[in-house]
Design a protein around this motif. Sequence first.
Motif, PDB file in Angstrom:
ATOM      1  N   VAL A 132       0.840  -1.199   0.000  1.00  0.00           N
ATOM      2  CA  VAL A 132       0.000   0.000   0.000  1.00  0.00           C
ATOM      3  C   VAL A 132       0.871   1.244   0.000  1.00  0.00           C
ATOM      4  CG1 VAL A 132      -1.709   1.312   1.326  1.00  0.00           C
ATOM      5  CG2 VAL A 132      -1.910  -1.176   1.132  1.00  0.00           C
ATOM      6  N   ARG A 133       1.896   1.237   0.843  1.00  0.00           N
ATOM      7  CA  ARG A 133       2.802   2.390   0.878  1.00  0.00           C
ATOM      8  C   ARG A 133       3.563   2.529  -0.434  1.00  0.00           C
ATOM      9  NH1 ARG A 133       5.765   6.258   2.991  1.00  0.00           N
ATOM     10  NH2 ARG A 133       8.040   6.120   3.008  1.00  0.00           N
ATOM     11  N   LEU A 134       3.984   1.410  -1.022  1.00  0.00           N
ATOM     12  CA  LEU A 134       4.710   1.462  -2.291  1.00  0.00           C
ATOM     13  C   LEU A 134       3.862   2.123  -3.368  1.00  0.00           C
ATOM     14  CD1 LEU A 134       7.043   0.784  -4.158  1.00  0.00           C
ATOM     15  CD2 LEU A 134       6.113  -1.527  -4.385  1.00  0.00           C
ATOM     16  N   VAL A 135       2.609   1.718  -3.481  1.00  0.00           N
ATOM     17  CA  VAL A 135       1.725   2.307  -4.491  1.00  0.00           C
ATOM     18  C   VAL A 135       1.514   3.796  -4.212  1.00  0.00           C
ATOM     19  CG1 VAL A 135      -0.620   2.292  -5.406  1.00  0.00           C
ATOM     20  CG2 VAL A 135       0.565   0.135  -5.002  1.00  0.00           C
ATOM     21  N   ALA A 136       1.346   4.150  -2.937  1.00  0.00           N
ATOM     22  CA  ALA A 136       1.087   5.547  -2.581  1.00  0.00           C
ATOM     23  C   ALA A 136       2.272   6.445  -2.913  1.00  0.00           C
ATOM     24  CB  ALA A 136       0.728   5.651  -1.098  1.00  0.00           C
TER      25      ALA A 136
END
Length: 439
Positions: free
Chosen positions: A380-384
């Motif tokens: 999730v953090r990577l995509v954000a």
Amino acid sequence: MTDLYTRIGSWVRPSARRQMRDFAVLGAAGQVEAVLSLAATAVLVRLTGAAGAGEVLLAQSMAAVWALLCDPRLGDAAQRFVPVQEAGDAGGGTWLFRRLLRLDALIGLAGAALGVTLVTVAGQAGAAPPGPASLLVLALLYQGGTASRGTSAAGFAIAGKLELLGRLRLGFAVLSCAATVTALVLGGPVAYLAAMASAAAVTTAVLAVLARRAVGAKLGPAPRGPRRAPAGLARFAVTTSAATCVSLASDNGILTLAGLLGGPSLVTFLKIAAAPGRLFLATVSTVTAQLYPRLASAAVRGDAGAIRRDVLRATVPLTVLGVAAAGLALPLARPALALVYGPAYVTLATATLVLLAAGCVRGAVVWAKVLPLAVGRPAVRLVAVATEGVLLTGALLLALHLTAGPEAAARAYALGALAVAVLFAAGWLALLRPLAGRP
């Protein structure tokens, strides 16, 4: 599983007094580091001018971008999996931490050495001018000197020694700034970068040694013989490392792109305008060092309510602090720029205030750096951060296309950065309940 809860809980639930002490010392260290970095940049700008300083800053940004490709940044993985390893294998946590620390250092140093070799070969072949090439080599050596520092910091957190980490950072920041500014005044930009690289190597080496000792003292000596790392460690490390790299690339990549497309002066202007916002984020980022182990412990217990409570309790004071910082800066921006950098840079006041506002918005949800990792959803953090980086790059390209001159481009980019910050703060608040509810 109960034993795991007990072990983790004993590490991450310190007394309120200790939490405040840790926050105060780490906050002071972050503030001093940011202020001294700002002071060193101010001296560089005054001695070499906007164009000369831009060459140094561009070399540092390019080296930072290169380091993103080579540094595995295993600190997040250490904080999440060392407790898991220790819970089922007494002393195994010490073994795992030392292994991750060694791996982080070796890969980071090898990447820096490869970068230096490529730049040297390009310089000898005439593909790179000697001056910029020498600056880039020294900047790469500095990046190599900082390899494994994040994993060392994770070791202090695991050992419950965040106050010691803050004190060490504070002392090394003062000594390093004194050495680098002295080198700059006496020897110019080359000596300045050489002093930075030397100071970084010494600081990282000391932190690594002390972190190893602290973890060993907390968890016990590492047992002899081969061991197996926890399942999922490699995947988690790759994802979190990629997210950190993308996040840092959006900062350093912006400066690099600005230098390549807008010239060295634009790099200097963006660096100056972003300094107060960075100073604010350096202060409030201390919260993540304290929240990460607490959120991870709550996630292991499946306590979604505790996750939401800790996050919201952090968001409210951080928002108030951001509003106060922005309000205080409003009348002080122009005189501060004139005092620190000179009257010629007063025109950057608007861009500075807008980027400070963006930093305050990001600071209100600074927990977004660690919440997805704590609940085991690093993707999730990577995509954000990847999406944020793309939007910030688009904001810079649009600013360069619509404006003429580095000052106007800096103002336009600042507005775009503020819009992106507001968008992502709202997005993280909307994701709080889904993330906390599915650890």
